[in-house]
Structures are given as structure tokens and as C-alpha cells.
Design a protein around this motif. Sequence first.
Motif, short mmCIF file in Angstrom:
data_model
loop_
_atom_site.label_atom_id
_atom_site.label_comp_id
_atom_site.label_asym_id
_atom_site.label_seq_id
_atom_site.Cartn_x
_atom_site.Cartn_y
_atom_site.Cartn_z
N PHE A 161 0.88 -1.17 0.00
CA PHE A 161 0.00 0.00 0.00
C PHE A 161 0.92 1.22 0.00
N ILE A 162 0.88 1.97 -1.10
CA ILE A 162 1.81 3.09 -1.24
C ILE A 162 1.02 4.40 -1.29
N VAL A 163 1.30 5.27 -0.31
CA VAL A 163 0.61 6.56 -0.27
C VAL A 163 1.57 7.64 -0.75
N LEU A 164 1.17 8.37 -1.76
CA LEU A 164 1.97 9.50 -2.23
C LEU A 164 1.24 10.78 -1.84
N ASP A 165 1.77 11.43 -0.80
CA ASP A 165 1.09 12.58 -0.20
C ASP A 165 1.64 13.89 -0.79
N ASP A 166 0.82 14.93 -0.77
CA ASP A 166 1.24 16.26 -1.26
C ASP A 166 1.77 16.20 -2.69
N ILE A 167 0.97 15.67 -3.58
CA ILE A 167 1.45 15.54 -4.97
C ILE A 167 1.15 16.78 -5.81
N ASP A 168 0.69 17.87 -5.14
CA ASP A 168 0.24 19.02 -5.92
C ASP A 168 1.31 19.58 -6.85
N THR A 169 2.54 19.71 -6.32
CA THR A 169 3.60 20.27 -7.16
C THR A 169 3.90 19.34 -8.33
N ILE A 170 4.15 18.08 -8.02
CA ILE A 170 4.57 17.19 -9.10
C ILE A 170 3.43 16.93 -10.09
N SER A 171 2.18 16.98 -9.61
CA SER A 171 1.08 16.68 -10.54
C SER A 171 0.88 17.79 -11.56
N ARG A 172 1.51 18.94 -11.33
CA ARG A 172 1.40 20.02 -12.32
C ARG A 172 2.27 19.77 -13.54
N THR A 173 3.25 18.87 -13.41
CA THR A 173 4.10 18.59 -14.57
C THR A 173 3.40 17.56 -15.46
N PRO A 174 3.49 17.77 -16.80
CA PRO A 174 2.88 16.78 -17.70
C PRO A 174 3.56 15.43 -17.55
N ASP A 175 4.84 15.44 -17.20
CA ASP A 175 5.60 14.20 -16.99
C ASP A 175 4.87 13.22 -16.08
N PHE A 176 4.37 13.75 -14.98
CA PHE A 176 3.78 12.90 -13.96
C PHE A 176 2.58 12.14 -14.51
N ALA A 177 1.67 12.90 -15.15
CA ALA A 177 0.45 12.29 -15.67
C ALA A 177 0.79 11.22 -16.72
N ASN A 178 1.72 11.55 -17.60
CA ASN A 178 2.07 10.59 -18.65
C ASN A 178 2.74 9.35 -18.07
N TRP A 179 3.59 9.59 -17.10
CA TRP A 179 4.27 8.46 -16.46
C TRP A 179 3.25 7.54 -15.76
N TYR A 180 2.32 8.16 -15.02
CA TYR A 180 1.36 7.33 -14.29
C TYR A 180 0.50 6.54 -15.25
N LYS A 181 0.10 7.20 -16.33
CA LYS A 181 -0.74 6.52 -17.33
C LYS A 181 0.00 5.31 -17.90
N SER A 182 1.26 5.50 -18.26
CA SER A 182 1.95 4.37 -18.89
C SER A 182 2.24 3.28 -17.86
#
Length: 402
Positions: A161-182
Amino acid sequence: MVIKDRSPFTPGNPVPVELFVGRTTQLEEILKNVKQARTGKQENIFLAGERGIGKSSFAKFVCNMACKERLLSVHVFLGQVTSLDEMVRRIFEELIKVSNTQSWYEKISDYFRDKIQQIDLFGVAVSFNPSKEETRELVNKFDEAIANIAEKIKPEKSGLFIVLDDIDTISRTPDFANWYKSFVDKVATHFDYFPICIMLIGLPEFRDNLSKNQPSLMRVFRVVEIEKLQDPEVRDFFSRAFKKVNIEVEESAMSIMVKYSSGLPTIMHEIGDAIFWIDTDGIVKVDDVVNGVFVAAGNIGKKYLDPLVYRAIRSEKYRSILRKLGESQLSKSPDLRFKKTDIVAKLTPEEKGVFDNFLRKMGELGVIIADKESERGTYKFINDIYLVSILMESLEHRSKAK
Ligand SMILES: Nc1ncnc2c1ncn2[C@@H]1O[C@H](COP(=O)(O)OP(=O)(O)OP(=O)(O)O)[C@@H](O)[C@H]1O
Ligand SMILES: [Mg+2]
């Protein structure tokens, strides 16, 4: 005289598990998903909530439960993190840390070989420092690396069970969304069995960031929302917290504490903490609460309203409007509601010119909202203590002016 050394209240820090209250529906839902992950079905949760509403506390509590359900749980804070490399490094470092004293540690550390450093300075501490290339590899093959760990911790643990807290900064980068999707896509195509539940935590705007950057990712997440606490839960919290330090609370005092907390956990802790230090006889009475609310309002003004409001509204015009607003509430026996037209009557022509902007800004900052139950043009303060803080600021301003 009661001797006090330690307050049970933790303003600004996640609440200890034994004082955690409320959130029963959210807990049930998440536990269901966490348990489902154990069967090999990957789960992705997004926990949304306003600043200070209790997201990290909730995550801490869930991690604790997930541990009891035989999942290896980690809570990773990504506050200022802007790169996937640093994010992934922290996730693995956390996984290694929680494994450090466990029976499967050898198997994991073997896998990461020479990249782990033991720093035994203050007991057991670990740091994980892979090279640039190795980190890249972990980012690109996150699915495999995680699956590998899940495999190695069997049979002691049945998943992660992995909790990633305070992702607001990193979620603003397109990198993050693309990485999570793949990552999610790879898991779906390559793994029949992936006993891992990931929970992202952020402000509600996170969804907008994501859907801007990677619209199809939104379907992947179960969204769970955390909102204000209910009054009976706040009451339960106060009685448990004071009981923990053998302090009694009179009923009349209790109802004021509950009222001023207005369901906001941050405020509840500020009020409780102030009262804890003010009380001298081990019984919380109305006058302790009145004093406590004032102290808490001062702290809340400094800690939350100052950065939120006073710094955001540098304009002296806005400040002056805010004071007039506060004072007019005071003069008509403090009430959270006000009518726009009543306030306009008290303003200078310049202030009138910016009043609409002022109201919009205060709305955006979460200080007031339009009151839908009353007639048009009625607004209300989100909670009493903001109003008290504003009143205190205006009293201070007046005495300085004199
Ligand atoms: N369920 C709860 N029961 C009791 N106290 C709580 C609860 N949830 C939060 N708190 C308290 O409220 C305050 C804010 O909680 P927390 O830090 O978990 O919020 P957050 O949403 O993660 O805040 P941020 O947006 O700043 O990360 C803390 O003082 C915490 O101890
Ligand atoms: Mg938090």
C-alpha cells in the motif's frame, strides 16, 4: 493545580491514531479497495480534500489498518518534489526503511545491492542513493521493480500500500500524468497479479491538472473526498483528547468548543491546545474556553489568515474593507452572515469601487462564501474563528492607530 507537560493536541501534524475521529464511510471504501489489492488487482485511489482538512491524518490511519491487513505500507511525502526521479527514489527509500528491521530485508536489499547506505548514527537509519542511470531505470520500469518487491516480501506480506502525499507540485508537470498513465497501462498488459494499491493525495484541483495533462487517466482513479467533520465527531475528539490527560470538560464548555471548531480539524486542534495550556484546575469551564478561543484566534490569524489573506491582499483598501466588515459584524452581536448592501454603506467611494473584487477574492481564499439559503447578496464567513481573528486584527490596528 495540575502539572502539565504535554498537550494531547497536535496542531499542524497528523493526529495520533488513538485520537483519530470520523471518516467512517471513506475508511470502509478504502479498506475494501486495499483488501481487493491483496488478491492481485491493482488499485488507484485519489484522496482529495482542502488544505488542512485531514488528508495526511487519514492516510496515516489507513496505513495503520493496511498493516494489520498484512500489507507493507508506506507514506511518502512529495511536498517540494518536481521530478519523477526524486519521487521514485523516495518511494523506494521509504520501502527500504520500513523493511529495515523485517525478516525480508535481506531479500530486498539484495535486489538493490550497493545502493543502500546504512547510517547507524542514531539507531537504524537507511538512505537509498542510486546513480542517475539506475534511477532512470527505476522510473521506466517502476511496474517491474514494485512487482519484484511484492514478490520478495511474500509470504510475510500479501501486498503493498503506497501513499503518495502532497502531490500538488509534481502533478502540475505533464511528466507525472504521462508516467502514471503508462505505468497503469503496463501493469494492465503485463501482469495478471499485481497486489498493489496506490493512493495519491492532493487538493481537489489535482483532478483539473490531471485531466488537462492526461484526460484518460482520470478514469483510472477512484476518487475519495474528505470534508469537514461532523459536530458529534468533534465532540468525541475533544472528550477523548482531554480524557487522555485526565482533564474533565463541562458540558457548557464543550458546546462552545464544538461550535467554534466548525468541523475544521485544524481549528479544533488550535482551540484544544490553547485551552489545554490555559486551564489550571483540571476542569475545562466556559471561561477557559472563551480565553482559549481568543488565543487560538490569534494563532490562527498568524498561521492561516496571515499568509492566506493579509499577504494575498496587500492592498490597504482591502484591509480597510476587511476591518470594517469585522467591526460591523461585532456591532450587531457577532454573526457569520452579512449583507453586501449593509457593508457598502460603510465604505469610502474608492473602497466601493473594489468591493466586488474584494468579495470574489475572499471567496477564492476560502474565508467567505455566498449564503445560498438567504436572500441574494448575502455572504457568510466560513467559520466563527476567522471572524474572531479578523476582529482581533482590527482591534490591534485601532489601538496602534491611537
Ligand atoms: N480525523 C481526525 N481526527 C482528529 N484530528 C484530525 C483528524 N484529521 C486531521 N486532524 C488534525 O487536523 C490538522 C490537519 O490535519 P492534516 O495535516 O492531516 O491535514 P491535511 O489535509 O493533510 O493538511 P495539508 O493540506 O496541510 O497537507 C492536524 O492538526 C491533525 O492533527
Ligand atoms: Mg497533509
